[in-house]
Write a protein that holds these residues in place. Structure first.
Motif, PDB file in Angstrom:
ATOM      1  N   LYS A 177       0.802  -1.087  -0.085  1.00 35.59           N
ATOM      2  CA  LYS A 177       0.018  -0.071   0.052  1.00 35.59           C
ATOM      3  C   LYS A 177       0.896   1.174  -0.118  1.00 35.59           C
ATOM      4  N   ILE A 178       0.305   2.237  -0.680  1.00 37.23           N
ATOM      5  CA  ILE A 178       1.251   3.502  -0.965  1.00 37.23           C
ATOM      6  C   ILE A 178       0.400   4.768  -0.511  1.00 37.23           C
ATOM      7  N   GLY A 179       0.843   5.547   0.237  1.00 37.67           N
ATOM      8  CA  GLY A 179       0.059   6.854   0.570  1.00 37.67           C
ATOM      9  C   GLY A 179       0.994   7.911   0.370  1.00 37.67           C
ATOM     10  N   VAL A 180       0.200   9.233  -0.139  1.00 39.43           N
ATOM     11  CA  VAL A 180       0.856  10.418  -0.543  1.00 39.43           C
ATOM     12  C   VAL A 180       0.168  11.493   0.162  1.00 39.43           C
ATOM     13  N   SER A 181       0.761  12.255   1.000  1.00 42.86           N
ATOM     14  CA  SER A 181       0.282  13.289   1.729  1.00 42.86           C
ATOM     15  C   SER A 181       0.692  14.498   1.445  1.00 42.86           C
ATOM     16  N   GLY A 182      -0.018  15.864   1.319  1.00 43.58           N
ATOM     17  CA  GLY A 182       0.773  17.051   0.978  1.00 43.58           C
ATOM     18  C   GLY A 182       1.325  17.900   2.160  1.00 43.58           C
ATOM     19  N   CYS A 183       0.979  17.446   3.310  1.00 44.49           N
ATOM     20  CA  CYS A 183       1.378  18.148   4.374  1.00 44.49           C
ATOM     21  C   CYS A 183       1.539  17.240   5.718  1.00 44.49           C
ATOM     22  N   LEU A 184       2.102  17.912   6.743  1.00 45.90           N
ATOM     23  CA  LEU A 184       2.464  16.913   7.806  1.00 45.90           C
ATOM     24  C   LEU A 184       1.351  16.519   8.666  1.00 45.90           C
ATOM     25  N   PHE A 185       0.195  16.968   8.354  1.00 51.57           N
ATOM     26  CA  PHE A 185      -1.166  16.376   8.924  1.00 51.57           C
ATOM     27  C   PHE A 185      -1.189  14.982   8.532  1.00 51.57           C
ATOM     28  N   SER A 186      -0.715  14.695   7.262  1.00 51.93           N
ATOM     29  CA  SER A 186      -0.747  13.252   6.681  1.00 51.93           C
ATOM     30  C   SER A 186      -1.889  12.798   6.628  1.00 51.93           C
ATOM     31  N   CYS A 187      -3.193  13.163   6.191  1.00 53.74           N
ATOM     32  CA  CYS A 187      -4.421  12.945   5.787  1.00 53.74           C
ATOM     33  C   CYS A 187      -4.316  11.449   5.220  1.00 53.74           C
ATOM     34  N   SER A 188      -3.360  10.904   4.423  1.00 52.85           N
ATOM     35  CA  SER A 188      -3.281   9.800   3.645  1.00 52.85           C
ATOM     36  C   SER A 188      -2.640   8.615   4.517  1.00 52.85           C
ATOM     37  N   GLU A 189      -2.281   8.984   5.930  1.00 47.44           N
ATOM     38  CA  GLU A 189      -1.598   8.059   6.820  1.00 47.44           C
ATOM     39  C   GLU A 189      -0.547   7.418   6.255  1.00 47.44           C
ATOM     40  N   SER A 190       0.281   8.138   5.498  1.00 54.69           N
ATOM     41  CA  SER A 190       1.420   7.844   4.741  1.00 54.69           C
ATOM     42  C   SER A 190       2.488   7.012   5.815  1.00 54.69           C
ATOM     43  N   ALA A 191       2.880   7.389   6.907  1.00 55.02           N
ATOM     44  CA  ALA A 191       3.508   6.552   7.777  1.00 55.02           C
ATOM     45  C   ALA A 191       3.455   5.388   8.111  1.00 55.02           C
ATOM     46  N   VAL A 192       2.067   4.774   7.750  1.00 55.41           N
ATOM     47  CA  VAL A 192       1.644   3.389   8.105  1.00 55.41           C
ATOM     48  C   VAL A 192       1.240   2.830   6.677  1.00 55.41           C
ATOM     49  N   CYS A 231      10.066  10.567   2.890  1.00 57.14           N
ATOM     50  CA  CYS A 231       9.889   9.173   2.335  1.00 57.14           C
ATOM     51  C   CYS A 231       9.790   8.427   3.474  1.00 57.14           C
ATOM     52  N   TYR A 232       8.857   7.543   3.827  1.00 55.02           N
ATOM     53  CA  TYR A 232       8.744   6.610   4.899  1.00 55.02           C
ATOM     54  C   TYR A 232       8.586   5.261   4.248  1.00 55.02           C
ATOM     55  N   VAL A 233       9.212   4.281   4.974  1.00 55.71           N
ATOM     56  CA  VAL A 233       9.062   2.826   4.079  1.00 55.71           C
ATOM     57  C   VAL A 233       8.650   1.920   5.212  1.00 55.71           C
ATOM     58  N   GLY A 234       8.182   0.764   5.002  1.00 56.00           N
ATOM     59  CA  GLY A 234       7.714  -0.305   5.775  1.00 56.00           C
ATOM     60  C   GLY A 234       6.644  -0.212   6.716  1.00 56.00           C
ATOM     61  N   GLY A 235       5.712   0.745   6.854  1.00 54.81           N
ATOM     62  CA  GLY A 235       4.794   0.902   7.795  1.00 54.81           C
ATOM     63  C   GLY A 235       3.648   0.051   7.250  1.00 54.81           C
ATOM     64  N   ASN A 236       2.801  -0.167   8.153  1.00 57.64           N
ATOM     65  CA  ASN A 236       1.577  -0.745   7.987  1.00 57.64           C
ATOM     66  C   ASN A 236       0.406  -0.800   9.240  1.00 57.64           C
ATOM     67  N   ALA A 237      -0.711  -0.915   8.829  1.00 61.02           N
ATOM     68  CA  ALA A 237      -1.767  -0.766  10.043  1.00 61.02           C
ATOM     69  C   ALA A 237      -2.454  -1.993  10.298  1.00 61.02           C
ATOM     70  N   SER A 238      -1.805  -3.324  10.348  1.00 63.07           N
ATOM     71  CA  SER A 238      -2.422  -4.666  10.318  1.00 63.07           C
ATOM     72  C   SER A 238      -2.388  -4.867  11.888  1.00 63.07           C
ATOM     73  N   SER A 239      -2.529  -6.121  11.917  1.00 61.01           N
ATOM     74  CA  SER A 239      -2.671  -6.664  13.219  1.00 61.01           C
ATOM     75  C   SER A 239      -1.349  -6.368  14.122  1.00 61.01           C
ATOM     76  N   ASN A 240      -0.463  -6.272  13.565  1.00 57.02           N
ATOM     77  CA  ASN A 240       0.912  -5.593  14.199  1.00 57.02           C
ATOM     78  C   ASN A 240       1.301  -4.301  13.608  1.00 57.02           C
ATOM     79  N   PRO A 241       0.585  -3.150  14.040  1.00 56.55           N
ATOM     80  CA  PRO A 241       0.796  -2.094  13.312  1.00 56.55           C
ATOM     81  C   PRO A 241       2.598  -1.641  13.487  1.00 56.55           C
ATOM     82  N   ARG A 242       2.975  -1.079  12.379  1.00 57.90           N
ATOM     83  CA  ARG A 242       4.352  -0.419  12.379  1.00 57.90           C
ATOM     84  C   ARG A 242       4.312   0.723  11.890  1.00 57.90           C
TER      85      ARG A 242
END
Length: 225
Positions: free
Chosen positions: A132-147, A161-172
């Motif tokens: 999954k890929i997310g792109v947010s235009g500001c630090l509010f990160s409405c696309s939840e890009s860090a996960v 650029c952040y890599v390796g995030g996810n929001a699964s059963s073991n969030p990272r």
């Protein structure tokens, strides 16, 4: 085993079996969550024609038609005239994008431009593991890009650029690996990251692959160090 137990998702038709074990959901692709009035009318017409159980807006910026009979799936897609969103399968599932500087007063970078280019190139691309890929235009990160497996967040200097995030059963939460990226930089870096994942040929999400191989080694292999 009866006929009901034999039913499953129909990957080639983008159809997801529902809880009742009989009906399916389909999700037309809407790049960056953008839709025209004409497409909205078409979706509504198809929902009424096939008497769907619900119309659901997904977290991946898609409008999902829930409760289609199996025999109606092909004709529903024909009537929609839209490509399936990759809601299932081992592939790039979604590119989630905020309005960015195109519409949002808080936007620092043009997330729509970057997001649409990423969507066009990578959406539904087959990979060893889902992405999954997310792109947010500001630090509010409405696309939840860090996960997201790959996430971009805009600030005054460019994209982070952040890599390796996810929001699964073991969030990272993803690892910050680059800052001040132009759109062209972000596209090139994404290509290198996806090439890395393909080369590893692991069925695990990107974050797990990075954990197993080490962040510094990962950065070395994609040319950041």
């Amino acid at each position: 085993m009866d006929e009901k137990e034999k039913k499953t998702d129909i990957l080639e038709k983008g159809a997801i079996l529902q809880r009742d074990g009989e009906t399916y959901a389909i999700a037309p692709h809407s790049p960056a969550g953008l839709l025209t009035p004409e497409k909205l009318r078409t979706i509504a017409d198809v929902a009424e024609k096939y008497n769907v159980a619900a119309i659901k807006i997904s977290s991946s910026q898609r409008i999902v038609l829930v409760g289609l009979k199996e025999e109606d799936i092909d004709s529903a897609w024909d009537d929609l005239g839209m490509k399936p969103g990759s809601a299932i399968g081992v592939c790039v599932r979604s590119v989630r994008v905020c309005p960015g500087t195109t519409f949002c007063k808080r936007g620092k970078q043009d997330s729509l431009s970057l997001g649409l280019k990423l969507d066009e190139k990578y959406h539904s691309m087959q990979l060893p593991a889902k992405m999954k890929i997310g792109v947010s235009g500001c630090l509010f990160s409405c696309s939840e890009s860090a996960v997201r497996d790959i996430g971009f967040i805009g600030d005054a200097k460019g994209f982070k650029c952040y890599v390796g995030g996810n929001a699964s059963s073991n969030p990272r939460v993803g690892e910050l690996i680059a800052e001040g990226l132009s759109e062209e930089d972000a596209l090139l870096l994404t290509e290198k990251i996806i090439d890395y994942l393909k080369a590893k040929n692991s069925k695990k999400r990107l974050g797990k692959v990075i954990e197993e191989n080490g962040l510094e080694q990962f950065k070395k292999e994609i040319g950041l160090v």
